[in-house]
Design a protein around this motif. Structure first.
Motif, short mmCIF file in Angstrom:
data_model
loop_
_atom_site.label_atom_id
_atom_site.label_comp_id
_atom_site.label_asym_id
_atom_site.label_seq_id
_atom_site.Cartn_x
_atom_site.Cartn_y
_atom_site.Cartn_z
N ARG A 113 0.88 -1.18 0.00
CA ARG A 113 0.00 0.00 0.00
C ARG A 113 0.91 1.22 0.00
NH1 ARG A 113 -4.61 -1.84 4.47
NH2 ARG A 113 -5.15 -3.76 3.38
N GLU A 115 1.53 4.08 1.06
CA GLU A 115 1.03 4.97 2.11
C GLU A 115 1.71 6.33 2.00
OE1 GLU A 115 -1.15 4.12 4.52
OE2 GLU A 115 -1.08 1.92 4.73
N GLN A 198 -4.86 0.94 15.39
CA GLN A 198 -5.74 -0.17 15.02
C GLN A 198 -4.90 -1.44 15.00
OE1 GLN A 198 -8.39 0.53 11.58
NE2 GLN A 198 -7.38 -1.21 10.65
N THR A 201 -7.98 -6.18 12.22
CA THR A 201 -9.39 -5.98 11.88
C THR A 201 -10.02 -7.24 11.31
OG1 THR A 201 -8.42 -4.84 9.99
CG2 THR A 201 -9.59 -3.49 11.56
N SER A 245 -1.22 -7.88 10.88
CA SER A 245 0.03 -7.64 10.16
C SER A 245 1.23 -7.50 11.09
CB SER A 245 -0.09 -6.35 9.32
OG SER A 245 0.12 -5.22 10.15
P1 AMP Z 1 -7.24 -3.92 6.60
O1 AMP Z 1 -7.60 -5.15 5.87
O2 AMP Z 1 -7.02 -2.76 5.71
O3 AMP Z 1 -8.21 -3.62 7.70
O4 AMP Z 1 -5.84 -4.21 7.29
C1 AMP Z 1 -5.70 -5.24 8.23
C2 AMP Z 1 -4.73 -4.83 9.30
O5 AMP Z 1 -3.43 -4.63 8.74
C3 AMP Z 1 -5.06 -3.49 9.95
O6 AMP Z 1 -5.96 -3.66 11.00
C4 AMP Z 1 -3.72 -3.01 10.43
O7 AMP Z 1 -3.46 -3.51 11.72
C5 AMP Z 1 -2.75 -3.62 9.44
N1 AMP Z 1 -2.25 -2.61 8.50
C6 AMP Z 1 -2.96 -1.82 7.65
N2 AMP Z 1 -2.15 -1.02 6.93
C7 AMP Z 1 -0.88 -1.29 7.33
C8 AMP Z 1 0.42 -0.79 6.97
N3 AMP Z 1 0.58 0.15 6.03
N4 AMP Z 1 1.51 -1.32 7.60
C9 AMP Z 1 1.36 -2.28 8.54
N5 AMP Z 1 0.18 -2.79 8.91
C10 AMP Z 1 -0.94 -2.31 8.33
#
Ligand code: AMP
Ligand code: ZN
Length: 488
Positions: A113, A115, A198, A201, A245
């Motif tokens: 991603r 970011e 967070q 999730t 993650s």
């Molecule tokens: P998501 O499916 O987008 O909800 O992502 C699942 C989990 O991945 C989130 O709850 C975060 O804890 C973790 N996460 C999201 N973006 C990042 C990132 N850029 N770097 C590390 N962990 C991430």
């Protein structure tokens, strides 16, 4: 330096002595019927763009392959930011009947991603390792149940393995997963920065994706009756996706670390005990030295036999003090010092990394006492972290107390109306009142909703229709106690 892959694998593995050994998370999802698989990292734009809300949410962060060597690609190819769109075309093929349900697949992989918001090691990186689970169910209640089962496991990873307290709850509409129905989360908090994070999730995707990807079965509750001319009714499956993650490592490091470096919880420490020979002086003979070194390694071997991840540090040319520092920086939970005097007394000095407390232990019962001590360190680390976590959370019922609480590195639990516009004005107003220089690249000084905790019983009773929302300028009825705070 610590190696990322080793920690990542270790945080999910827990080893208690000889009798119990398990890949903590992997084993638990397998018990729920989840199978591991691997899907490609490349996605065509056609497939990626199939679910509109989803791609809208992720578009700014998608990295594209546009060239191979020097030639421009005719069709650009995306690198998965998450794998819904990679996997679901196959789900449409594999799920032909309600008998093919539930389908539960997980992959251990990395995603990308791009970011723009303050990348930070482990916490927010452009490539990160994670597991992503994707399941399909016949009914919504079945999907709902699984969402919570997985969230419980995430809570377990944080609290039981990493000794980090978290709060399970539901995300606001604004903060939920793009294209999903609702998002549940385990929210962590970093007291030293006063920011929420967070933790992991678990999303219920509802039927949005199954409709876009045409993942459907004939509804078994409404069977075909050719005599009566009743046609089969198409039922779109209910889907979930869930991810945890390498961010877990960042949270663990920030919650437990101190000025000397890392402090690792024993259950996830790759190395739990380091045994160091001490007390060698100029007059020590070659034999005396050899004996001490042999006994040091013997002690480490004995602990390994007792199921402890232990090692001796017999490196020449480094003083004991230098070795102490270097293992402290790496966060090894226990240091055992063994010198000629200890040998004579049949003792060893045990030094805890988390508290610095030094206690002489008799050598004869170490096989039981060290594993016990490691477990005690683990639970005390959690208890201490929980105390600080609780101290940094305020129940706030007057707006004037909101920003001062943020400035004291706290998160705020407020009665909230759950409206998106209200969330926006809370964020804007708290940023304005924060009187902190807002750097474009630094995390925001404004507060956003972190989660609506599932357990509302720990807060004062909300009187529906009476209690008003605390939101800035908001006069609506409050629906639930909600945690707001600055965040990463
Ligand atoms: P998501 O499916 O987008 O909800 O992502 C699942 C989990 O991945 C989130 O709850 C975060 O804890 C973790 N996460 C999201 N973006 C990042 C990132 N850029 N770097 C590390 N962990 C991430
Ligand atoms: Zn409101």
């Amino acid at each position: 330096m610590i190696s990322l892959d080793v920690i990542f694998l270790n945080q999910l593995r827990i080893e208690f002595g000889k009798s119990f050994k398990a890949n903590w998370f992997d084993e638990r999802i397998k018990a729920l019927g989840v199978e591991n698989a691997y899907f490609p990292m490349f996605v065509s734009s056609r497939v990626l763009e199939r679910e509109k809300d989803h791609i809208e949410g992720f578009a700014p962060e998608v990295a594209w392959v546009t060239r191979a060597g020097k030639s421009e690609l005719e069709e650009h190819i995306a690198i998965r930011p998450t794998s819904e769109t990679v996997m679901y075309p196959y789900y449409a093929k594999w799920i032909q009947s309600y008998r093919d349900l539930p389908l539960k697949i997980n992959q251990w992989n990395s995603v990308v991603r791009w970011e723009f918001k303050n990348p930070q090691p482990f916490i927010r990186t452009r490539e990160f390792l994670w597991q992503e689970g994707h399941t399909a169910h016949l009914t919504k209640p079945e999907a709902d149940t699984e969402v919570r089962q997985i969230l419980d496991l995430y809570k377990g990873v944080y609290e039981e393995l990493l000794a980090v307290p978290v709060t399970p709850g539901i995300k606001s509409e604004k903060e939920k997963f793009a294209g999903g129905l609702y998002t549940t989360t385990v929210e962590g908090f970093i007291p030293t920065s006063g920011r929420g994070i967070q933790g992991a999730t678990s999303h219920c995707l509802g039927q949005n994706f199954s409709k876009m990807f045409n993942i459907s079965v004939e509804d078994p509750a409404k069977p075909v009756d050719s005599k009566l001319g009743v046609q089969a009714e198409k039922l779109f499956v209910w889907q979930n996706s869930w991810g945890l993650s390498t961010r877990t490592i960042g949270v663990m490091v920030m919650v437990h670390g101190d000025d000397k470096g890392l402090v690792l919880p024993p259950r996830v420490a790759q190395l739990q005990v380091i045994v160091i020979p001490v007390g060698i002086v100029a007059s020590t003979t070659q034999e005396g030295r050899k004996e001490l070194y042999d006994k040091t390694e013997e002690l480490a071997a004995r602990l390994r036999k007792a199921g402890v991840r232990a090692k001796s540090d017999l490196r020449e040319g480094y003083t004991p003090g230098w070795k102490f520092n270097s293992w402290e920086m790496k966060g090894i939970p226990l240091r055992l010092e063994l010198g000629p005097k200890d040998l004579a007394n049949q003792t060893t000095l045990v030094v805890r990394r988390d508290t610095g407390i030094k206690t002489p232990f008799s050598l004869d019962k170490l096989d039981e006492e060290i594993p016990e001590l490691l477990e005690r360190v683990q639970s005390e680390m959690y208890e201490r972290a929980k105390l600080v976590y609780d101290q940094h959370r305020r129940i706030v019922t007057e707006w004037d107390r909101f920003v001062p609480a943020l400035n004291e590195n706290c998160s705020c639990v407020i009665p909230w109306c759950e409206e998106e516009s209200c969330e926006d004005s809370i964020k804007d107003q708290s940023a304005k009142e924060s009187a902190v220089e807002q750097d474009e690249r630094a995390p925001s000084a404004g507060a956003k909703s972190l989660c609506i905790p599932f357990d509302q019983s720990v807060y004062p009773k909300l009187e529906i229709g009476v209690t008003k929302c605390l939101g800035y300028g908001c006069k609506k009825d409050a629906k639930a106690w909600t945690i707001f705070g600055r965040s990463y």
